[in-house]
Motif scaffolding. Structure first.
Motif, mmCIF file in Angstrom:
data_model
loop_
_atom_site.group_PDB
_atom_site.id
_atom_site.type_symbol
_atom_site.label_atom_id
_atom_site.label_comp_id
_atom_site.label_asym_id
_atom_site.label_seq_id
_atom_site.Cartn_x
_atom_site.Cartn_y
_atom_site.Cartn_z
ATOM 1 N N GLY A 73 0.821 -1.212 0.000
ATOM 2 C CA GLY A 73 0.000 0.000 0.000
ATOM 3 C C GLY A 73 0.853 1.259 0.000
ATOM 4 O O GLY A 73 0.543 2.239 -0.697
ATOM 5 N N ALA A 74 1.946 1.239 0.787
ATOM 6 C CA ALA A 74 2.850 2.386 0.812
ATOM 7 C C ALA A 74 3.480 2.599 -0.561
ATOM 8 O O ALA A 74 3.690 3.733 -1.005
ATOM 9 C CB ALA A 74 3.924 2.174 1.872
ATOM 10 N N GLY A 75 3.765 1.502 -1.247
ATOM 11 C CA GLY A 75 4.322 1.605 -2.582
ATOM 12 C C GLY A 75 3.357 2.267 -3.545
ATOM 13 O O GLY A 75 3.732 3.156 -4.323
ATOM 14 N N PHE A 76 2.073 1.875 -3.457
ATOM 15 C CA PHE A 76 1.073 2.482 -4.338
ATOM 16 C C PHE A 76 0.928 3.982 -4.051
ATOM 17 O O PHE A 76 0.835 4.806 -4.966
ATOM 18 C CB PHE A 76 -0.289 1.787 -4.153
ATOM 19 N N LEU A 106 -7.790 2.478 2.167
ATOM 20 C CA LEU A 106 -8.392 1.580 1.170
ATOM 21 C C LEU A 106 -7.326 0.864 0.363
ATOM 22 O O LEU A 106 -7.461 -0.311 0.018
ATOM 23 C CB LEU A 106 -9.280 2.392 0.232
ATOM 24 N N SER A 107 -6.259 1.581 0.049
ATOM 25 C CA SER A 107 -5.157 0.977 -0.700
ATOM 26 C C SER A 107 -4.526 -0.160 0.096
ATOM 27 O O SER A 107 -4.219 -1.220 -0.447
ATOM 28 C CB SER A 107 -4.111 2.042 -1.033
ATOM 29 N N PHE A 108 -4.361 0.044 1.421
ATOM 30 C CA PHE A 108 -3.792 -1.007 2.273
ATOM 31 C C PHE A 108 -4.712 -2.232 2.320
ATOM 32 O O PHE A 108 -4.261 -3.378 2.218
ATOM 33 C CB PHE A 108 -3.566 -0.485 3.698
ATOM 34 N N LEU A 109 -6.021 -1.993 2.482
ATOM 35 C CA LEU A 109 -6.967 -3.116 2.555
ATOM 36 C C LEU A 109 -6.994 -3.911 1.252
ATOM 37 O O LEU A 109 -6.965 -5.150 1.250
ATOM 38 C CB LEU A 109 -8.368 -2.586 2.879
ATOM 39 N N LEU A 110 -7.086 -3.191 0.137
ATOM 40 C CA LEU A 110 -7.102 -3.876 -1.157
ATOM 41 C C LEU A 110 -5.791 -4.620 -1.398
ATOM 42 O O LEU A 110 -5.774 -5.701 -1.995
ATOM 43 C CB LEU A 110 -7.360 -2.879 -2.285
ATOM 44 N N SER A 111 -4.684 -4.053 -0.925
ATOM 45 C CA SER A 111 -3.386 -4.726 -1.069
ATOM 46 C C SER A 111 -3.368 -6.042 -0.301
ATOM 47 O O SER A 111 -2.865 -7.055 -0.782
ATOM 48 C CB SER A 111 -2.265 -3.812 -0.565
ATOM 49 N N ALA A 112 -3.924 -6.024 0.935
ATOM 50 C CA ALA A 112 -3.960 -7.248 1.742
ATOM 51 C C ALA A 112 -4.781 -8.328 1.058
ATOM 52 O O ALA A 112 -4.375 -9.499 0.981
ATOM 53 C CB ALA A 112 -4.539 -6.938 3.124
ATOM 54 N N ILE A 113 -5.951 -7.946 0.532
ATOM 55 C CA ILE A 113 -6.801 -8.931 -0.160
ATOM 56 C C ILE A 113 -6.114 -9.428 -1.427
ATOM 57 O O ILE A 113 -6.152 -10.626 -1.753
ATOM 58 C CB ILE A 113 -8.171 -8.315 -0.488
ATOM 59 N N ALA A 114 -5.461 -8.505 -2.148
ATOM 60 C CA ALA A 114 -4.772 -8.889 -3.388
ATOM 61 C C ALA A 114 -3.670 -9.898 -3.110
ATOM 62 O O ALA A 114 -3.511 -10.880 -3.844
ATOM 63 C CB ALA A 114 -4.191 -7.647 -4.066
ATOM 64 N N ILE A 115 -2.895 -9.664 -2.039
ATOM 65 C CA ILE A 115 -1.811 -10.599 -1.698
ATOM 66 C C ILE A 115 -2.387 -11.972 -1.364
ATOM 67 O O ILE A 115 -1.854 -13.011 -1.759
ATOM 68 C CB ILE A 115 -0.984 -10.057 -0.511
ATOM 69 N N ARG A 116 -3.518 -11.970 -0.640
ATOM 70 C CA ARG A 116 -4.144 -13.245 -0.278
ATOM 71 C C ARG A 116 -4.600 -14.009 -1.528
ATOM 72 O O ARG A 116 -4.408 -15.218 -1.637
ATOM 73 C CB ARG A 116 -5.335 -12.986 0.635
ATOM 74 N N VAL A 117 -5.202 -13.294 -2.469
ATOM 75 C CA VAL A 117 -5.651 -13.924 -3.717
ATOM 76 C C VAL A 117 -4.450 -14.425 -4.517
ATOM 77 O O VAL A 117 -4.449 -15.535 -5.042
ATOM 78 C CB VAL A 117 -6.501 -12.951 -4.555
ATOM 79 N N LEU A 118 -3.410 -13.588 -4.592
ATOM 80 C CA LEU A 118 -2.197 -13.985 -5.314
ATOM 81 C C LEU A 118 -1.591 -15.239 -4.704
ATOM 82 O O LEU A 118 -1.114 -16.123 -5.400
ATOM 83 C CB LEU A 118 -1.172 -12.846 -5.286
#
Length: 625
Positions: A73-76, A106-118
Motif C-alpha cells: 500500500g505504501a508503494g502504491f 483503502l489501498s492497504f486493505l485492497l493490497s492485503a486482499i490482493a496478496i491473499r488472492v495472489l
C-alpha cells in the motif's frame, strides 16, 4: 520470465494506472519533470517486485499480511505522490486530508486482499480469479489518484485553476484506459507465475506447487519460525504400490488417480498448510507454525482415511493407501534439506512397517534409510556376483500324501552380510525395477533344474515359479518364456506360473497375456487368493488352473470361525469352476486334516517341509516315493 523483468512489467501497469488517472484531471503534462517521472516508474517496479515476492510466498497467512499490505500500500501511495511531485508549483493541489487518509487505508486493505488472492493462485486457478487479482491490484494503485485527488482543489492563480473539469465525466475515459492497461499487463504477468508456463513453480498435472517452490516456501517458513520461536511440521506422503496400479492400468488412469488424490489432500488440509507434489506419487505438506503434535496426528489420520476411500475411473473401482512421514522444526532439522530428508526417512520407516501408517521422525531412521540405499546398490550387482540361489518347497496331495510338485523360492546370500530375508529385498527389487532381470533368472534357473532332476532319474514333477507384477506387464514375457522352454527342453505342462490378484486389475490386458501363456502349454495359478481386490465375475473368464489360499487364512484356521468359512468358501468356489486348490502355510496335522476334509487338493507348508536345496529335493522325492 525472470523475476526482475516481470516486476518491471507489473510496475508499468501500476504506473500507467496512476498516470492516466492524473491525465484525467487535465493537468499540464508538458510541465512534468522527466527525472521525477522516472523515479515514479522505479517506485512502481519496486512495488511490483514486492507484490511478486509475496506471491511466491504462497503460504502467506492472514496474520502475516499486515506488513505485506503496508509495504504494498505504501508503494502504491508513494507512486502517486512521486507523480504529483512532477507538477510545476503553479499546478500543485490543495489536498483534503480525510480523503487522502481514506484512499491510503483503502489501498492497504485492497493490497492485503490482493496478496491473499495472489498467494492462492495455482495452475488450476480460474480466469475469473486471475482477473480478480488484477482488479484488486489495479484498484489499490488507483485509490490515491481517484479518491484522494478528485476531492482536492487547485489554488487560485494556478495553471489549472481556470475552469476545472468534472472528474467524473471528463476523467472517466482516462481512468478506464488506465484500469484496462493495468489489468491487461497484470493479467499477462500472472500467467507465467500461475504455473501453466512455469514447470519449475507448479506441477501441471495436479496444479500444486512443485519441488522448487516448496523448498523456497520452506526456507521462508524457517525464517519466520526463527523470529516467532514456534515449531512447524513437514509431512511427506507416498502412495503405496502406486507403480503397480500405474503400470497395470496405464498412465492415463494413473494421472487421474493422482489428480483425485491431490484434490482429497486439498480438501483435508484446507488452509492449514502449503501442499506440493514433489514428483511421481510423492506429495509434501508444509504446515503453518503452532500446530500441536496431536493436531498433526489427527490431520494425518484424516489423510489416511480420505485417500483410502475407493477411487473410480469409469466403472473401475480402485483402492489405494498412503504412507506418511513427519519431521518437526527445529527438533528434526533447521534447514530445508534436513527437514525434507528426515521427513522422507520417516516416510520410508512407515512403508517398512506395513504401509498405510504414520511415523514421526526418529534419529535412527536415517541409518535405516542409508542401509536401504546401500542394499539397493548391492541388489543391482547381486546377479553378476552370482549371489542369488533357489530353494524349493514341496507340495503334496492332501488325500494321498504323494508329492505333487515344488515351488521355487528366491534367496540372496550377500557377500558380506550373509542371508538377506526376502521381505527385505524383494519389495526393493519391485520398486527399483530390478525384479524383472531377477525374475527372468529365477524362471530360467528353475526350468534348468527341473530338467537336471529328470536327467538324474527322477520322474518329472510340476515346478511353480512366481511372476512379479513388472514381469507380468512386460511385453517380452511370453516370448521369453517360450524361448526358455525351448532352450532348457522343459515340458511346458510341468511349469506353473503364479500371479497375484493385483496383477489382473487391467482385465483386457491380463486376459490377453494369460491366454498367450496358456497357448504355450503352461499352467497358471492365482497366489494369495482372497487378499486382493479383483472381482469374482472376472475369475470365471480368466484361463487359470489353480487358486492358492493365502497362509493368513490357514494360520488361524482351527480357532477363527471366519477363517474357516473363508477357506471352505474358496475351496467350494474353485471346485465349482473346475480349479485346483492349494493351501499355503500348513504347520500342523490338524490343519492338514481339516483342509483334506473340505476337499483341498494340495498342501504346502512347514508341516510338510521347509524350503530345501536342490540336493535335498532329491532325497525328499526318493523318501516320499
Amino acid at each position: 520470465m525472470p523475476l526482475l523483468g516481470v516486476s518491471a512489467l507489473l510496475g508499468i501497469g501500476i504506473w500507467l494506472a496512476a498516470f492516466f488517472a492524473l491525465l484525467a484531471m487535465e493537468l499540464p503534462v508538458a510541465s512534468r519533470s522527466v527525472s521525477m517521472l522516472i523515479l515514479s516508474l522505479i517506485l512502481s517496479a519496486a512495488t511490483g517486485l514486492a507484490a511478486l515476492l509475496f506471491r511466491i510466498r504462497s503460504n502467506a497467512r492472514w496474520i502475516s499480511l499486515l506488513p505485506s499490505a503496508l509495504l504494498l500500500g505504501a508503494g502504491f501511495c508513494s507512486v502517486g505522490f512521486a507523480m504529483l511531485a512532477t507538477l510545476p508549483r503553479d499546478a500543485r493541489l490543495t489536498y483534503e486530508e480525510r480523503w487522502i487518509a481514506l484512499s491510503a487505508i483503502l489501498s492497504f486493505l485492497l493490497s492485503a486482499i490482493a496478496i491473499r488472492v495472489l498467494a492462492s493462485l495455482s495452475s488450476s486457478a480460474s480466469t475469473f480469479k486471475r482477473i480478480a487479482a488484477a482488479l484488486l491490484i489495479g484498484g489499490a494503485a488507483l485509490c490515491l489518484p481517484v479518491l484522494g485527488l478528485i476531492q482536492s482543489s487547485y489554488p487560485k492563480g494556478s495553471l489549472a485553476a481556470g475552469e476545472p473539469a468534472d472528474p467524473f465525466t471528463a476523467g472517466t475515459l482516462g481512468i478506464v484506459i488506465g484500469l484496462i492497461a493495468s489489468i491487461a499487463l497484470i493479467s499477462i504477468l500472472l500467467l507465467p507465475f500461475s504455473g501453466r508456463s512455469s514447470g519449475e513453480q507448479y506441477d501441471t498435472l495436479s496444479g500444486l506447487p512443485g519441488r522448487g517452490l516448496f523448498e523456497k516456501s520452506l526456507q521462508v517458513a524457517i525464517s519466520e519460525a526463527e523470529r516467532e520461536r514456534q515449531p512447524f511440521a513437514v509431512m511427506f506422503l507416498d502412495l503405496d504400490r502406486f507403480k503397480n496400479v500405474n503400470d497395470s492400468l496405464g498412465h492415463n488412469v494413473g494421472d487421474h488417480l493422482l489428480q483425485t488424490v491431490a484434490n482429497r489432500i486439498r480438501e483435508c488440509v484446507a488452509d492449514k498448510a502449503l501442499i506440493a507434489r514433489l514428483g511421481g506419487d510423492e506429495f509434501a505438506i508444509l504446515f503453518r507454525a503452532g500446530l500441536s503434535r496431536d493436531s498433526l496426528l489427527l490431520t494425518a489420520g484424516h489423510l489416511l482415511s480420505d485417500i483410502s476411500r475407493p477411487l473410480f475411473f469409469g466403472e473401475m473401482e480402485i483402492h489405494l493407501t498412503t504412507s506418511i512421514g513427519i519431521s518437526m522444526y527445529p527438533s528434526d532439522g533447521e534447514t530445508p534439506v534436513s527437514l525434507m530428508k528426515n521427513a522422507e526417512a520417516a516416510l520410508y520407516s512407515a512403508k517398512d512397517e506395513g504401509k498405510n501408517t504414520i511415523r514421526f521422525y526418529l534419529p535412527n531412521m536415517n541409518s535405516t534409510l542409508r542401509e536401504s540405499v546401500l542394499l539397493e546398490t548391492d541388489l543391482r550387482k547381486a546377479l553378476e556376483r552370482e549371489e542369488f540361489y533357489l530353494v524349493y518347497q514341496p507340495q503334496i496331495h492332501a488325500a494321498t500324501g504323494e508329492v505333487a510338485g515344488v515351488e521355487a523360492l528366491l534367496r540372496w546370500k550377500h557377500g558380506k552380510k550373509g542371508i538377506i530375508p526376502p521381505s527385505d529385498f524383494i519389495p526393493l527389487a519391485e520398486e527399483t525395477g530390478v525384479i524383472v532381470q531377477i525374475g527372468d533368472w529365477v524362471l530360467r534357473t528353475a526350468c534348468r533344474q527341473s530338467r537336471e532332476w529328470q536327467r538324474q532319474g527322477l520322474p518329472p514333477i510340476r515346478i511353480a515359479v512366481n511372476l512379479s507384477g513388472r514381469q507380468f506387464l512386460n511385453k517380452g514375457l511370453v516370448p521369453f518364456i517360450k524361448r526358455t522352454l525351448l532352450e532348457t527342453g522343459m515340458d511346458p505342462s510341468h511349469l506353473e506360473l503364479e500371479i497375484t490378484e493385483s496383477m489382473t486389475l487391467d482385465v483386457e490386458r491380463s486376459f490377453s497375456t494369460l491366454r498367450e501363456l496358456k497357448q504355450l502349454g503352461v499352467s497358471i495359478s492365482i497366489d494369495d487368493f482372497g487378499t486382493g481386490y479383483s472381482s469374482l465375475s472376472y475369475l470365471k473368464n480368466f484361463p487359470v488352473d489353480c487358486l492358492k489360499i493365502d497362509q493368513s487364512f490357514v494360520r488361524e484356521l482351527l480357532s477363527e470361525t471366519n477363517d474357516r468359512s473363508i477357506v471352505s468358501t474358496i475351496i467350494t468356489l474353485a471346485h465349482n469352476l473346475n480349479l485346483r486348490v492349494v493351501a499355503e502355510g500348513v504347520e500342523s496335522e490338524e490343519q492338514l486334516a481339516y483342509l483334506a476334509s473340505y476337499g483341498c487338493d494340495e498342501i504346502q507348508g512347514y508341516y510338510i517341509s521347509r524350503p530345501i536345496s536342490e540336493e535335498d529335493v532329491l532325497r525328499f522325492l526318493k523318501k516320499s516315493s
